[in-house]
Design an enzyme around this catalytic site. Structure first.
Site, PDB file in Angstrom:
ATOM      1  N   GLY A  72       0.812  -1.215   0.000  1.00 26.00           N
ATOM      2  CA  GLY A  72       0.000   0.000   0.000  1.00 26.00           C
ATOM      3  C   GLY A  72       0.847   1.267   0.000  1.00 26.00           C
ATOM      4  N   SER A  73       1.931   1.258   0.760  1.00 28.11           N
ATOM      5  CA  SER A  73       2.768   2.463   0.852  1.00 28.11           C
ATOM      6  C   SER A  73       3.345   2.817  -0.514  1.00 28.11           C
ATOM      7  CB  SER A  73       3.917   2.253   1.839  1.00 28.11           C
ATOM      8  OG  SER A  73       3.408   1.963   3.124  1.00 28.11           O
ATOM      9  N   ASN A 152      -7.673   4.288   8.831  1.00 22.66           N
ATOM     10  CA  ASN A 152      -7.128   3.124   9.516  1.00 22.66           C
ATOM     11  C   ASN A 152      -7.175   3.231  11.034  1.00 22.66           C
ATOM     12  OD1 ASN A 152      -5.185   5.127   8.416  1.00 22.66           O
ATOM     13  ND2 ASN A 152      -3.779   4.116   9.821  1.00 22.66           N
ATOM     14  N   GLN A 180      -7.642   0.110   3.705  1.00 22.97           N
ATOM     15  CA  GLN A 180      -8.533  -0.451   4.735  1.00 22.97           C
ATOM     16  C   GLN A 180      -9.875  -0.876   4.160  1.00 22.97           C
ATOM     17  OE1 GLN A 180      -7.940  -1.159   7.981  1.00 22.97           O
ATOM     18  NE2 GLN A 180      -5.841  -0.437   7.870  1.00 22.97           N
ATOM     19  N   SER A 200      -3.613  -3.180  -0.479  1.00 26.24           N
ATOM     20  CA  SER A 200      -2.502  -3.967   0.043  1.00 26.24           C
ATOM     21  C   SER A 200      -2.975  -5.360   0.438  1.00 26.24           C
ATOM     22  CB  SER A 200      -1.926  -3.239   1.258  1.00 26.24           C
ATOM     23  OG  SER A 200      -0.944  -4.038   1.876  1.00 26.24           O
ATOM     24  N   HIS A 202      -1.802  -7.606   2.745  1.00 31.41           N
ATOM     25  CA  HIS A 202      -1.790  -8.137   4.115  1.00 31.41           C
ATOM     26  C   HIS A 202      -2.894  -7.578   5.003  1.00 31.41           C
ATOM     27  CE1 HIS A 202       0.231  -4.822   6.497  1.00 31.41           C
ATOM     28  NE2 HIS A 202       0.547  -4.430   5.282  1.00 31.41           N
ATOM     29  N   THR A 238      11.246  -8.086 -11.464  1.00 40.68           N
ATOM     30  CA  THR A 238      10.621  -9.395 -11.658  1.00 40.68           C
ATOM     31  C   THR A 238       9.377  -9.492 -10.786  1.00 40.68           C
ATOM     32  OG1 THR A 238      12.762 -10.336 -12.135  1.00 40.68           O
ATOM     33  CG2 THR A 238      11.036 -11.888 -11.498  1.00 40.68           C
ATOM     34  N   CYS A 326       2.823   5.114  18.068  1.00 45.04           N
ATOM     35  CA  CYS A 326       3.876   4.349  18.724  1.00 45.04           C
ATOM     36  C   CYS A 326       4.796   3.676  17.718  1.00 45.04           C
ATOM     37  CB  CYS A 326       3.269   3.301  19.655  1.00 45.04           C
ATOM     38  SG  CYS A 326       1.993   2.340  18.862  1.00 45.04           S
TER      39      CYS A 326
HETATM   40  C1  LIG Z   1      -1.550  -0.332   6.152  1.00 45.17           C
HETATM   41  C2  LIG Z   1      -1.915   0.883   5.399  1.00 45.17           C
HETATM   42  C3  LIG Z   1      -1.078   1.408   4.394  1.00 45.17           C
HETATM   43  C4  LIG Z   1       0.274   0.800   4.090  1.00 45.17           C
HETATM   44  O1  LIG Z   1       0.178  -0.434   3.438  1.00 45.17           O
HETATM   45  P1  LIG Z   1       1.487  -1.393   3.418  1.00 45.17           P
HETATM   46  O2  LIG Z   1       1.081  -2.508   2.509  1.00 45.17           O
HETATM   47  O3  LIG Z   1       1.698  -1.831   4.817  1.00 45.17           O
HETATM   48  O4  LIG Z   1       2.596  -0.583   2.866  1.00 45.17           O
HETATM   49  C5  LIG Z   1      -1.485   2.521   3.718  1.00 45.17           C
HETATM   50  N1  LIG Z   1      -2.667   3.099   3.981  1.00 45.17           N
HETATM   51  C6  LIG Z   1      -3.512   2.631   4.913  1.00 45.17           C
HETATM   52  C7  LIG Z   1      -4.812   3.310   5.143  1.00 45.17           C
HETATM   53  C8  LIG Z   1      -3.170   1.509   5.661  1.00 45.17           C
HETATM   54  O5  LIG Z   1      -3.997   1.055   6.600  1.00 45.17           O
END
Ligand SMILES: *Cc1c(COP(=O)(O)O)cnc(C)c1O
Length: 395
Positions: A72-73, A152, A180, A200, A202, A238, A326
């Site tokens: 996501g980042s 989030n 989210q 994302s 995970h 890749t 944190c």
């Molecule tokens: C977790 C999150 C991200 C980052 O995603 P990653 O896959 O961990 O880089 C970005 N935006 C929101 C709103 C998130 O909750």
């Protein structure tokens, strides 16, 4: 062993066993590089196309509009930085909100150092952006509006379709961080007029380190990683074939039972919110009561520190998260809680609990019982609380 209750699904989720199973052959059997010519490798191109198709279908998008990233980042960074570059001649102004994820906010700060102007919209006390303020912020040289689908920390869901409409009425691109929301809420990029969308793996029971950016056909966007011709030459490297298979399997799985899963989570969420409000005094629910992610519970408790609360919960095997940043090693209160107007000392006493498909009512009840006791114990040790009681007594 002490039982463990995981209520931090907004931070990450367990990779579903069937997702892992779908991924495994792509490590050990079908490990060929999709760019290679020989059949056993090149056939992975089909797997990539199918995965893209599967994800696109869930968004109302086309297969060639899905670009895989490392999460996501990266998708957020790409959307903002590449738009600023590609549309630099048209303008140098971006509009976002004060409650975005740091992947958006810190990228905006980076762009500000490179000549881009950024307007950060306020949100109301529930965390919702004001559409009138959005309209007023639009300028001749505005090139992009980036507003997250759902927050989030406090779970607030934004009026995405209205924002998309405003953006397009002014000829401005619209990006949304849907990390989210994807898998929890139905999303259609056409009805919401979304040009770019980040997600994302995970966060929806898929693997870590894989995500995607949806880029609407026709949007001019620059390559983000330079090198090979992967991802239509826009994101070299890749392909993470097992990860891509994993995120597609996770997305399919999340879509298949979305309605019943989220109905159940909403019921548990509201049960938890109701009990906390009735049984723990001097607390405040953060975020909108209704326009809220199905799995999000976020409270501030007066007279205590969220960090102490987390440690005590951890001792009882309960995994949650505090409102303070944190993770970045800072003790500053969360920018989201400050933006909804909480004073710093109240923001410090915040707790986020995010449910998952595996969360049970028995777990929720146990956590509320434990929380009630911990909050009382911490308050009994708090000089602030003692002062408060004395003042009340004098009145
Ligand atoms: C977790 C999150 C991200 C980052 O995603 P990653 O896959 O961990 O880089 C970005 N935006 C929101 C709103 C998130 O909750």
């Amino acid at each position: 062993m002490e039982r463990q209750i995981y209520l931090d699904h907004a931070a990450t989720t367990r990779t579903a066993p069937e997702v892992v199973e779908a991924m495994l052959p792509y490590f050990t059997e079908y490990y060929g590089n999709p760019s290679s010519v020989y059949g056993f490798a090149a056939s992975n191109q089909t797997v990539l196309a199918d995965s893209r198709e599967q994800i696109a279908g869930l968004l109302g998008a086309k297969r060639e509009e899905i670009y895989f990233t490392a999460g996501g980042s990266e998708a957020d960074n790409w959307a903002l930085i590449a738009t600023a570059e590609a549309y630099g001649k048209k303008g140098k102004h971006i509009i976002t909100s004060k409650i975005e994820h740091h992947a958006v906010l810190h990228t905006c700060a980076y762009l500000e150092k490179h000549g881009i102007e950024v307007t950060y919209l306020d949100v109301d006390e529930n965390g919702i952006v004001d559409l009138e303020q959005l309209k007023a912020a639009i300028r001749e040289d505005t090139i992009l509006i980036s507003i997250m689908f759902a927050n989030n920390e406090i779970g607030t869901i934004q009026p995405i379709a209205e924002i998309g409409q405003i953006a397009h009425a002014h000829g401005i691109l619209f990006h949304t961080d849907a990390v989210q929301a994807f898998g929890q809420l139905p999303i259609d990029v056409n009805t919401c007029q979304i040009d770019m969308l980040s997600a994302s793996g995970h966060k929806l029971n898929g693997p870590k380190g894989i995500g995607f950016l949806y880029i609407r056909k026709g949007v001019k966007i620059r390559s983000f990683i330079h090198g090979g011709a992967q991802e239509r030459k826009r994101r070299a490297g890749t392909e993470n074939v097992p990860g891509i298979v994993g995120i597609a399997a996770a997305a399919k799985r999340a879509a298949a039972d979305m309605q019943e899963r989220t109905d159940r989570e909403i019921r548990l969420r509201d049960h938890m919110i109701g009990r906390i409000e009735r049984e723990i005094p001097y607390c405040r629910l953060n975020g909108d009561r209704k326009k809220r992610l199905p799995n999000n519970v976020n409270f501030s408790f007066r007279f205590i520190e969220g960090e102490s609360l987390l440690i005590m919960l951890d001792m009882k095997g309960i995994c949650a998260s505090s409102g303070s940043a944190c993770t970045s090693g800072s003790l500053d209160p969360s920018h989201v809680l400050l933006a909804i107007g909480l004073p710093a000392e109240i923001a410090h006493g915040s707790l986020r609990m995010t449910l998952g498909a595996e969360t049970t009512e028995e777990e929720v009840d146990y956590v509320v019982d434990v929380l009630k006791e911990i909050v009382q114990n911490l308050r009994n040790m708090s000089p602030l609380y003692e002062d408060f009681l004395q003042k009340q007594h004098q009145e």
